[in-house]
Write an enzyme that holds these catalytic residues in place. Structure first.
Site, PDB file in Angstrom:
ATOM      1  N   LYS A 177       0.838  -1.209   0.000  1.00 17.87           N
ATOM      2  CA  LYS A 177       0.000   0.000   0.000  1.00 17.87           C
ATOM      3  C   LYS A 177       0.871   1.257   0.000  1.00 17.87           C
ATOM      4  CE  LYS A 177      -0.460  -0.355   5.022  1.00 17.87           C
ATOM      5  NZ  LYS A 177      -1.278  -0.942   6.090  1.00 17.87           N
ATOM      6  N   ARG A 220     -11.304  -0.964  14.547  1.00 18.80           N
ATOM      7  CA  ARG A 220     -11.215  -0.292  13.250  1.00 18.80           C
ATOM      8  C   ARG A 220     -12.239  -0.951  12.340  1.00 18.80           C
ATOM      9  NH1 ARG A 220      -5.341   0.582  10.501  1.00 18.80           N
ATOM     10  NH2 ARG A 220      -5.619  -1.607   9.955  1.00 18.80           N
ATOM     11  N   TYR A 265      13.551  31.452   8.811  1.00 20.22           N
ATOM     12  CA  TYR A 265      12.268  32.102   9.108  1.00 20.22           C
ATOM     13  C   TYR A 265      12.026  32.113  10.612  1.00 20.22           C
ATOM     14  CZ  TYR A 265      10.870  31.848   4.205  1.00 20.22           C
ATOM     15  OH  TYR A 265      10.782  32.000   2.848  1.00 20.22           O
ATOM     16  N   MET A 309      10.428  25.573   2.694  1.00 16.13           N
ATOM     17  CA  MET A 309       9.722  24.749   1.705  1.00 16.13           C
ATOM     18  C   MET A 309      10.700  23.963   0.821  1.00 16.13           C
ATOM     19  SD  MET A 309       6.875  25.790  -1.163  1.00 16.13           S
ATOM     20  CE  MET A 309       5.683  26.488  -0.049  1.00 16.13           C
TER      21      MET A 309
HETATM   22  C1  LIG Z   1      -0.520  -1.897   6.828  1.00 18.98           C
HETATM   23  C2  LIG Z   1      -1.083  -3.191   7.288  1.00 18.98           C
HETATM   24  C3  LIG Z   1      -0.233  -4.307   7.492  1.00 18.98           C
HETATM   25  C4  LIG Z   1       1.269  -4.210   7.465  1.00 18.98           C
HETATM   26  O1  LIG Z   1       1.702  -3.625   8.687  1.00 18.98           O
HETATM   27  P1  LIG Z   1       3.255  -3.505   9.030  1.00 18.98           P
HETATM   28  O2  LIG Z   1       3.255  -3.011  10.433  1.00 18.98           O
HETATM   29  O3  LIG Z   1       3.829  -2.518   8.087  1.00 18.98           O
HETATM   30  O4  LIG Z   1       3.832  -4.853   8.860  1.00 18.98           O
HETATM   31  C5  LIG Z   1      -0.820  -5.520   7.776  1.00 18.98           C
HETATM   32  N1  LIG Z   1      -2.168  -5.648   7.877  1.00 18.98           N
HETATM   33  C6  LIG Z   1      -3.007  -4.593   7.722  1.00 18.98           C
HETATM   34  C7  LIG Z   1      -4.472  -4.802   7.866  1.00 18.98           C
HETATM   35  C8  LIG Z   1      -2.494  -3.337   7.444  1.00 18.98           C
HETATM   36  O5  LIG Z   1      -3.325  -2.297   7.312  1.00 18.98           O
END
Ligand SMILES: *Cc1c(COP(=O)(O)O)cnc(C)c1O
Length: 368
Positions: free
Chosen positions: A34, A130, A257, A305
């Site tokens: 992801k 969740r 800044y 920036m």
């Molecule tokens: C992102 C995610 C993972 C991976 O988690 P890591 O801590 O990066 O290994 C696994 N399962 C779900 C449901 C996730 O959202």
């Protein structure tokens, strides 16, 4: 002179995948890709991972489509399920796995006229609050979902641990794991997935059929308490830029800044070609580590920036054009994250479209 480069070491990635594969023994690996492989580049990473994994996991449909468009033939699981009932058509066409976590979705799937069977996973909530069915509705949900004839059986079952990265929450982990063990009885012929990176490292008895490795693939520890290297992994991303100016300061000069840093004794500062618009957080405090010519120097003044400042010391011999490493090998991203009160996950997913990606594999450099 160069501006910001994210160097992605695919040999390090391969080392990490081999290590994960040997650690989880018989369990199959679902590589979590992801957010553009946690900012490392999903396509390049997937090509290396392919040999070690049975599938991939993503968060968004566009991420799954992107992988399919680049020739990914393996299982792709959408961890948070689909978002609109209309998505089911693309999901069916591209053969994408997805989680199911509420009754409304079960009704939508029931009404969906599939020409081939869908790959739905039954998601349960074991304490993270969740997504997923709870202790009091999972039995009803399972029997409804399992009764649909337009999905593949047996069903995969998935959940997530919320605290596996810390030993201080051992009791909470045990409670969550016990809940999963209880809930999985409902699906005696199914297959199961619970483990993220932290669970792979610290709770190896809960690997089940599929582990979902994320952050450790990229050589990063799931916690700021140690580094990926401490755990035997190699950092994959090195974020660097170059020095574009060097300036001598006298006592009393103020930097940047808001004049937030006052020079207390004569020194030299280097101006680096990276700022918050490249993904280096503006919130980084004075004194954050940057690696230049093999030594750690420290940030001063607010990050701008497009630029930032480091104090290189009066005797520095660094030159304009020299490389500065913001995080990566020799300057662990876990330490940078803890300096700015976040986790390494957030930093590596930050590089913006202004950053150039350079991949290296078996001593060959390339860009995609
Ligand atoms: C992102 C995610 C993972 C991976 O988690 P890591 O801590 O990066 O290994 C696994 N399962 C779900 C449901 C996730 O959202």
């Amino acid at each position: 002179m160069k501006t910001v480069i994210a160097k992605i070491n695919l040999d390090a990635l391969e080392h990490n995948m081999q290590k994960i594969k040997s650690k989880v023994a018989d369990a199959q690996v679902i590589a979590v890709l992801k957010a553009n492989a946690y900012g490392h580049g999903d396509i390049a990473c997937s090509k290396i991972m392919d040999k070690y994994v049975s599938g991939y996991a993503v968060a968004r449909l566009e991420e799954a489509i992107h992988l399919r468009e680049h020739g990914c033939k393996k299982r792709i699981l959408m961890l948070g399920g689909y978002f609109k009932a209309e998505d089911l058509k693309v999901i069916e066409e591209l053969d994408i796995d997805f989680t199911v976590h509420n009754f409304n979705e079960i009704a939508e799937i029931k009404n969906y006229k599939a020409t081939k069977k869908l790959n739905a996973w039954f998601q349960v909530n074991i304490g993270m609050q969740r997504l997923g069915f709870n202790e009091n509705d999972y039995e009803e949900a399972f029997s409804q979902l399992n009764a649909l004839d337009n999905i593949h059986k047996p069903l995969g079952m998935i959940s997530h641990l919320s605290c596996a990265d810390s030993e201080t929450t051992a009791l909470y982990n045990e409670k969550q794991i016990a809940m999963f063990q209880k809930m999985k009885q409902i699906n005696p012929n199914g297959f199961f997935s619970l483990a993220n990176s932290a669970s792979i490292l610290y709770f190896p008895l809960n690997n089940y059929d599929f582990v979902r490795s994320g952050i450790i693939q990229y050589g990063i520890s799931p916690s700021n308490e140690n580094t990926g290297e401490d755990l035997g992994f190699e950092p994959v991303m090195t974020l660097s830029t170059s020095i574009i100016e060097i300036r001598e300061l006298a006592k009393g000069d103020v930097v940047g800044y808001g004049a937030s840093w006052v020079c207390e004794k004569p020194t030299k500062i280097a101006i680096l070609a990276i700022g918050y618009a490249d993904g280096y957080p503006r919130a980084m405090p004075n004194g954050s580590p940057v690696l230049i010519n093999g030594r750690i120097v420290h940030t001063v003044g607010h990050v701008c920036m497009d630029m930032m400042f480091v104090d290189i010391g009066l005797d520095a011999v660094d030159k304009i054009g020299d490389e500065a490493i913001l995080w990566g090998k020799g300057n662990p991203v876990e330490k940078i994250a803890s300096a700015v009160n976040t986790i390494a996950y957030e930093l590596v997913t930050r590089p913006t479209s202004r950053v150039r990606y350079q991949y290296i594999y078996h001593n060959k450099e390339f860009e995609i």
